[in-house]
Design an enzyme around this catalytic site. Sequence first.
Site, PDB file in Angstrom:
ATOM      1  N   LYS A 201      -3.067  -2.053   3.074  1.00 29.25           N
ATOM      2  CA  LYS A 201      -4.212  -1.136   3.096  1.00 29.25           C
ATOM      3  C   LYS A 201      -5.356  -1.673   2.237  1.00 29.25           C
ATOM      4  O   LYS A 201      -6.530  -1.653   2.635  1.00 29.25           O
ATOM      5  CB  LYS A 201      -3.799   0.255   2.622  1.00 29.25           C
ATOM      6  CG  LYS A 201      -4.952   1.238   2.447  1.00 29.25           C
ATOM      7  CD  LYS A 201      -5.739   1.420   3.746  1.00 29.25           C
ATOM      8  CE  LYS A 201      -7.029   2.188   3.530  1.00 29.25           C
ATOM      9  NZ  LYS A 201      -6.832   3.564   3.078  1.00 29.25           N
ATOM     10  N   CYS A 255     -13.367   3.873   0.232  1.00 24.48           N
ATOM     11  CA  CYS A 255     -12.458   2.809   0.689  1.00 24.48           C
ATOM     12  C   CYS A 255     -13.030   1.439   0.360  1.00 24.48           C
ATOM     13  O   CYS A 255     -12.590   0.785  -0.576  1.00 24.48           O
ATOM     14  CB  CYS A 255     -12.203   2.947   2.193  1.00 24.48           C
ATOM     15  SG  CYS A 255     -11.223   4.389   2.640  1.00 24.48           S
TER      16      CYS A 255
END
Length: 406
Positions: A201, A255
Site C-alpha cells: 500500500k 495518501c
Amino acid sequence: MVNVIGLGYIGLPTALMMASHGVEVVGTDYNKEIVATLNAGQTTFEENGLDDLFDAALEAGIKFSTEYQVTDTYIVSVPTPYDKFSKKVDACHVVAAVENVMEVCPKGATVVIESTISPGIIDKYVRPVIEDNGFHIGEDINLVHAPERIIPGNMVYELLHNNRTIGADNHEIGEKVKTLYASFCQGEIVLTDIRTAEMTKVVENTFRAVNIAFANELAKICRHDNMDVYEIIRICNMHPRVNILQPGPGVGGHCISVDPWFLVGDYPSLAKVIDESMKTNDGMPDFVLNRIYEIMKEKGLTDISRVGLYGLTYKENVDDMRESPTLQLLESQERHLATGLKVYDPFIKKDVVKNQYHDLDSFLGDVNMVVVMVKHNEIKENMAKLTDKVVLDCHNIIDLPGVCYI
C-alpha cells in the site's frame, strides 16, 4: 456481524458497501456528532453515489453506535497521521482502537486493520496490545491487514472494482476475510503476509508521488528557461514507454502526500529518491506563491487582496481538504507575514479560512487575478467569466488567451 471502527472517508463507505451487500454491520465511531448525524439519516461528507449507497445500507439494516460491539469480526479504519518532524507514522489511533476491541471481543475474533500503516507497524504496536491483553494471536485472536485502495471522488466505484490485498498470518483466516470482501469487491483479491500487505500500500502511493514530483520538477526547469512544460510532456508521452504526469500546485489528501513519508521516516538513509520527491511536491505551494508575485509584478498589479485562489480541496469535485495545497499556500503566506488572498470553493460550505467566499460571481467580482488551484468542473464550465481577469492556471485547463501557467 462486522463491527467497522472509524466512520470517516474510508470506514463509512466500507461499512455501507458491506451492509448493502448482505453483511450485518454496525459502524462505530467515538465522535458522537458523526454517529448522531448518521442515525438521523444523513451522510457526513459529500461523495458521488454515497447517498444512494447509504440508503441501500439503511434498508439492509446497518446500525451506527459509539459503542464497540461483541462480535467475531472487526475492521479498524481509523486515521494514521504522521509526525512532520520524524516523518514516521503515528499509530496512536490504531492502537487505541485495538485496545478498545480487546475489551469486548470474544476469543476467536478476527481483527482486520484497514488503516494505512508503514511496514512493521502491526509487529511493533498492534501485536503487543493484543498480547498484553492476555490473548494469543493465532489462537485467541486472528490478525489481518487489508489496506484500503479508494480515493475521494470515486469511492463507490473503486470499492466495487479495485483489486484488494489481504495480509494474514494464517492462510485459512485470510481466505475467510477474502470471502467477506468478495461480498462486494469485483476486483482481484490477493492473499499474502501482513508485512507485505503493509508495504504494498505504501509503495503504491510512493510510486505515484515520485512520478508527480518528476512532473513538478520538470515544470520548475521549464519555467526557469521559459519553455512550455505541457507541450514538452505532450510530445514526450507520444513515446510508447513514456508516461509523464501533469504538474500541479502541490499534492494533498491523506495518501500520496503522507504515505511516502512513512518510508522516509523508517528508512532515512535508504529512501533518498523518495525524500527528495516529497520535498519537491511539498515545495509546490511556495512555488505557486512566488509565481503569483511574479505575475502581479509583470501585470502591474499591486493589491494582493484583489487576488483570488479558486479551490480549497485537495482534488477536484470533492469536499476533502486534507493536506490541501491551497491551505499549504495560505500557511506559507502567513509565515511570510502577508495575508489578503481571497478564497472560494463551491464544495466548502462553511468558513474555514479568512476572506472566504461562497458564491462564484461574488468572488470573481472582487478580484482581478484568479489562481486556479483546483480543477473543479464548475470553473471549467464558467471559463468565459475569466476573460477580463489575469489567470494563473495551475492545471492547464483554462482555454483563454493570455493565461499564465506555473
